[in-house]
Design a protein around this motif. Structure first.
Motif: not given
Length: 299
Positions: A191-192, A200-204, A244-247
């Motif tokens: 998450r940011t 749920g957020r991953s599926f979204g 979301t972020l990819v870090v």
């Protein structure tokens, strides 16, 4: 004699000798958790992992001794509340995953999904009669032809979509916060605010990626490439929607100094392989066009 470096916070100190490092440890200036490094080591490591080479001993602390009450049953279930994922640690810079690392991760995940799809096709063919299902006699049978067509539709379109949804949703919400491709290049999704993704957020997030590309016929993938490459937080369109972020895999942990901005060997290898694949594809296309032209001129 080895020359050692050690890190306290974001400050790195050294070089110092092995004896001096041991003396600093005895004085309490360097702790067992302090990260140290010398030439020849691939990564920084905690001092407690190098005690044999440094010839020092770390005394046991009362916190490491388990206390069991007399009334406790040896057969009782553990009562400790152990979190499934570590809480995010803030402080220090957060290294965002750039376009090339994300491309390499997507390439690896794409290969994984391709292998899964091929296996499903093979299983589907076997379930419908194996090689005999592909014979001219089988295609002449209306029922067999319909069964085989339905099997291929399920194996090539429906089931792979379900598998992809499950794969990306579960892996991004797991303790690693990363798919196999992201694990290979050393990045993760968060998450940011640094928190791990819920299911749920991953599926979204996956739904945003899938349906944006479905509606735009893949145009949003190109747009996301620009947003990842040019924006400060390197977010794709589905990252913006899902917050979301990819870090780097060490971001939001107790060791942010372990983050790496360089691409790394795995990413470079995938980039080279992808380049060779593109060259081979172009070469095959040119060859096919040339052969067709020669066949046409010979008639």
């Amino acid at each position: 004699m080895s020359s050692w470096y050690f890190a306290i916070g974001e400050q790195r100190h050294g070089p110092i000798s092995t004896e001096e490092l041991g003396a600093r440890f005895q004085r309490g200036e360097v702790l067992p958790e302090t990260l140290i490094w010398r030439e020849g080591m691939e990564h920084w490591r905690a001092l407690r992992e190098m005690v044999v080479e440094l010839d020092i001993a770390i005394p046991a602390t009362p916190a490491t001794t388990a206390v069991v009450s007399d009334s406790a049953s040896p057969y009782a279930a553990p009562a400790a509340n152990v979190p499934l994922q570590a809480a995010p640690v803030f402080g220090g810079n957060v290294v965002m995953a750039g376009l090339w690392k994300r491309f390499a991760a997507s390439f690896i995940d794409g290969m994984v999904m391709m292998v899964v799809t091929l296996v499903m096709v093979m299983v589907g063919v076997m379930l419908t009669g194996g090689a005999a299902a592909l014979s001219p006699q089988a295609f002449a049978n209306d029922m067999m032809r319909g069964t085989l067509g339905l099997t291929f539709i399920l194996a090539i379109y429906v089931v792979p979509i379900i598998v992809q949804a499950g794969y990306f949703t579960w892996m991004h919400a797991s303790a690693s916060q990363a798919t196999l491709g992201k694990l290979a290049v050393g990045i993760k999704v968060a998450r940011t605010d640094g928190q791990a993704l819920t299911l749920g957020r991953s599926f979204g997030r996956w739904c945003a990626y899938f349906f944006l590309n479905l509606v735009s016929c893949g145009v949003t993938t190109l747009v996301s490439a620009f947003t990842v490459g040019l924006t400060e937080r390197k977010q794709s369109l589905h990252d913006m929607i899902a917050d979301t972020l990819v870090v780097d895999r060490w971001a939001f942990t107790a060791h942010p100094e372990r983050q790496r901005r360089e691409l790394g060997a795995v990413t470079w290898t995938i980039i080279v392989l992808a380049g060779l694949f593109v060259v081979a594809y172009i070469g095959f296309f040119v060859f096919a066009v040339g052969m067709a032209a020669m066949a046409g001129s010979g008639q």
